[in-house]
Each structure stands twice: as structure tokens, then as C-alpha cells.
Scaffold this active site. Structure first.
Site, mmCIF file in Angstrom:
data_model
loop_
_atom_site.group_PDB
_atom_site.id
_atom_site.type_symbol
_atom_site.label_atom_id
_atom_site.label_comp_id
_atom_site.label_asym_id
_atom_site.label_seq_id
_atom_site.Cartn_x
_atom_site.Cartn_y
_atom_site.Cartn_z
ATOM 1 N N THR A 24 0.902 -1.200 0.007
ATOM 2 C CA THR A 24 -0.120 0.054 0.001
ATOM 3 C C THR A 24 0.753 1.455 -0.017
ATOM 4 O OG1 THR A 24 -0.256 -0.107 2.503
ATOM 5 C CG2 THR A 24 -1.879 -1.026 1.067
ATOM 6 N N LYS A 78 8.619 3.990 2.725
ATOM 7 C CA LYS A 78 9.928 4.634 2.264
ATOM 8 C C LYS A 78 10.449 5.795 3.352
ATOM 9 C CE LYS A 78 9.928 3.489 -2.563
ATOM 10 N NZ LYS A 78 8.648 3.270 -2.664
ATOM 11 N N PHE A 79 10.330 5.461 4.700
ATOM 12 C CA PHE A 79 10.879 6.618 5.644
ATOM 13 C C PHE A 79 12.389 7.141 5.329
ATOM 14 C CE2 PHE A 79 7.956 4.078 8.096
ATOM 15 C CZ PHE A 79 7.018 4.893 8.615
ATOM 16 N N ASP A 97 14.097 9.935 7.356
ATOM 17 C CA ASP A 97 14.558 10.850 8.031
ATOM 18 C C ASP A 97 15.180 10.328 9.270
ATOM 19 O OD1 ASP A 97 14.574 13.672 9.569
ATOM 20 O OD2 ASP A 97 12.392 13.806 8.406
ATOM 21 N N GLY A 135 16.031 9.185 13.183
ATOM 22 C CA GLY A 135 15.493 8.194 14.198
ATOM 23 C C GLY A 135 14.267 8.669 14.908
ATOM 24 N N ARG A 190 0.611 -1.345 -11.871
ATOM 25 C CA ARG A 190 -0.212 -1.150 -13.251
ATOM 26 C C ARG A 190 -0.395 -2.340 -13.821
ATOM 27 N NH1 ARG A 190 3.029 4.325 -13.816
ATOM 28 N NH2 ARG A 190 4.363 3.108 -12.746
HETATM 29 O O1 S5P Z 1 12.783 1.092 -6.440
HETATM 30 C C1 S5P Z 1 11.295 1.043 -6.282
HETATM 31 C C2 S5P Z 1 10.882 0.676 -5.268
HETATM 32 C C3 S5P Z 1 9.516 0.762 -5.100
HETATM 33 S S1 S5P Z 1 8.933 0.097 -3.561
HETATM 34 N N1 S5P Z 1 10.589 1.230 -7.551
HETATM 35 C C4 S5P Z 1 9.163 1.117 -7.307
HETATM 36 O O2 S5P Z 1 8.462 1.135 -8.374
HETATM 37 N N2 S5P Z 1 8.686 0.712 -6.073
HETATM 38 C C5 S5P Z 1 7.184 0.835 -5.909
HETATM 39 O O3 S5P Z 1 6.403 -0.336 -6.472
HETATM 40 C C6 S5P Z 1 6.482 2.177 -6.539
HETATM 41 O O4 S5P Z 1 6.138 3.070 -5.323
HETATM 42 C C7 S5P Z 1 5.207 1.455 -6.853
HETATM 43 O O5 S5P Z 1 4.168 1.413 -5.619
HETATM 44 C C8 S5P Z 1 5.265 0.280 -7.252
HETATM 45 C C9 S5P Z 1 5.614 -0.080 -8.789
HETATM 46 O O6 S5P Z 1 4.466 0.132 -9.352
HETATM 47 P P1 S5P Z 1 4.057 0.055 -11.137
HETATM 48 O O7 S5P Z 1 2.676 0.268 -11.394
HETATM 49 O O8 S5P Z 1 5.145 0.606 -11.698
HETATM 50 O O9 S5P Z 1 4.299 -1.669 -11.191
#
Ligand code: S5P
Length: 264
Positions: A63, A95-96, A98, A100, A233
């Protein structure tokens, strides 16, 4: 091929020290799924409807809770109920990034109270070790797991070389809480069994015009030896039936895993 990549998910679950990783690896074999779907939709009902449709095909729901315009506490309750109904874990891709003390607050408090419902979250390592220590103070007592962003799927990513290497070392040092990585491939030579999750997966297109780069489940699971494919997607963005698309990716990921473990 790395030794761990030749083991089944259940063999790894049986000896895994991290409770979240153990649970995830078990249900991957149970559901024959190494698919995580990234549900990047902006309306609560759209998210819940899609999750109910694809739930049977996934081991992990990813999410971005802060993109939901009509978010409320009921949405979280419903997501947790769907996770129980369909047996999957929840990964809030926060994806924090900042210091601690700040991430502790972002993880536990505010509108989203992520630590109270997300089995897994993730962080960048750019601030240094304190970000992991801060998140761990909140997440470890709740039995949560953390993924470190060791690499990214996007074009021109700066998470490479010595940055990636230093991230792996931080994960080893905090392997009670760090259960894995977001990465493009399995990293060789690690002491702990980390779960590698790879976004940027698509069967039909190679990119999105904004720097995203797609590879196939075969490339990711079999050749690059990652454990979980993250698909967004590709599942819900084509206009085709999302449940069927999720099944297509589940099958592709699962068959790639079976080819991998048979390469003894
Ligand atoms: O390097 C990354 C890390 C992540 S977590 N590249 C990414 O695309 N993501 C996540 O993976 C991004 O935030 C999105 O929610 C998902 C890829 O989505 P898509 O629609 O391109 O498959």
C-alpha cells in the site's frame, strides 16, 4: 546460484529467525504465490474492491496509504479483515527517510499509525543507522518487519555501489528487525536469509515514461534470484480484469520460482 535461492520457501520458513519472514515464506508456499500487488489507487472503495478481487492471488499487499483521499480508520480495519480472509500480509511502502526520532513518530503516530496495522514497512538508509534504530524501537515490540531500499528500479537511481553495500551491512547488523530488501536481484554472500523483493515488473511494457523500468517475472525470480515480484499497473492498469491479470502474474512468478529451485 546462491544456496538460499535453491531452497523452497518452506525450507527457509522452518529455520527463519524473524517471525514476519517466517509467516510470509510459509504462506507463499501455501498459496503458491510470490506476488505482491502494489495497489496505487486514490479512493478507499477502489482500493478495497481491488484488494478483495486480487486477494486470492497474492502473498503480500503493498500500500501507499498516504495517496488515499478519503482515508479513515475503517479503511484499515477493512484491509486487515481482507488480509485475514485471503491470507496475505500487508506492506506499507512508506519509504521513511528521516532521523530516528522523526521516523519513530511517523511510523507510530499521525493520521495513519502505520505500525499498528502494517506487518512490514521500509526505509531508505540515507540518514544512516539511526533510522533503523528509531523504527526498530517501535516495530520490534509489535512483531513487525523492515525492508531496506538497497536498490531502486528507476532509471538513474543513486542507490548503487558503496551505498548498496553499506545498506547490506546495516541489514546484517539489525537482522532481528530487518527481514529483507527492496532490490533488483539477490545479493550474494549475505550471512542472514533476507527476503528480496523486486518492483519494476511487467509482462507487457518496458517502462512508463517517468523512469520506471520493467523486467519480467522470469528475469527477476529465476535469473536475478529475487524472492517476490511487486506488480502495480501491470495488474490493474490495463483495463483487463484485475483478478485474471493477478493470476497471470502469480503463475508467471511461481513457474519462474519452480524453475529456479529445480536447478540443483
Ligand atoms: O525502486 C522501487 C521501489 C518501489 S517500493 N521502485 C518502485 O516502483 N517501487 C514501488 O513499486 C512504487 O512505489 C510502486 O508502488 C510500485 C511499482 O508500481 P508499477 O505500477 O510501476 O508496477
Amino acid at each position: 546460484m546462491s544456496d538460499i535461492a535453491l531452497k523452497t520457501y518452506t525450507e527457509r520458513a522452518n529455520v527463519h529467525p524473524n517471525a514476519v519472514a517466517k509467516k510470509l515464506l510459509r504462506l507463499m508456499d501455501e498459496k503458491k504465490s510470490n506476488l505482491s500487488v502494489a495497489v496505487d489507487l486514490t479512493k478507499k472503495n477502489q482500493v478495497l474492491e481491488l484488494v478483495d478481487k486480487i486477494g486470492p492471488s497474492i502473498c503480500l499487499l503493498k500500500t501507499h496509504i498516504d495517496i488515499v483521499e478519503d482515508f479513515d480508520a475503517d479503511m484499515v480495519q477493512q484491509l486487515v479483515a481482507l488480509a485475514e480472509k485471503h491470507k496475505f500480509l500487508i506492506f506499507e511502502d512508506r519509504k521513511f527517510a528521516d532521523i530516528g526520532n522523526t521516523v519513530k513518530l511517523q511510523y507510530s503516530a499521525g493520521v495513519y499509525k502505520i505500525a499498528s496495522w502494517a506487518d512490514i514497512t521500509n526505509c531508505h538508509t540515507v540518514p544512516g543507522e539511526g533510522i533503523i534504530s528509531g523504527l526498530k524501537e517501535v516495530g520490534l515490540p509489535l512483531g513487525r518487519g523492515l525492508l531496506l531500499l538497497a536498490e531502486m528500479s528507476s532509471k538513474g537511481t543513486l542507490a548503487t555501489g558503496s551505498y548498496t553495500q553499506a545498506t547490506l551491512e546495516l541489514a546484517e547488523k539489525h537482522n532481528d528487525f530487518c527481514m529483507g530488501f527492496i532490490a533488483r536481484r539477490r545479493f550474494p554472500g549475505l550471512k542472514s536469509d533476507f527476503i528480496h523483493m523486486t518492483p519494476g515488473v511487467g509482462l507487457d511494457v518496458k517502462g512508463d515514461g517517468l523512469g520506471q523500468q520493467y523486467r519480467t517475472p522470469e528475469e527477476v525470480i529465476c535469473e536475478s534470484q529475487s524472492d517476490i515480484i511487486i506488480v502495480g499497473r501491470g495488474v490493474y492498469g490495463s483495463g483487463r480484469d484485475a483478478a485474471q491479470e493477478a493470476e497471470r502474474y502469480r503463475k508467471a512468478g511461481w513457474e519462474a520460482y519452480q524453475r529456479r529451485i529445480s536447478k540443483q
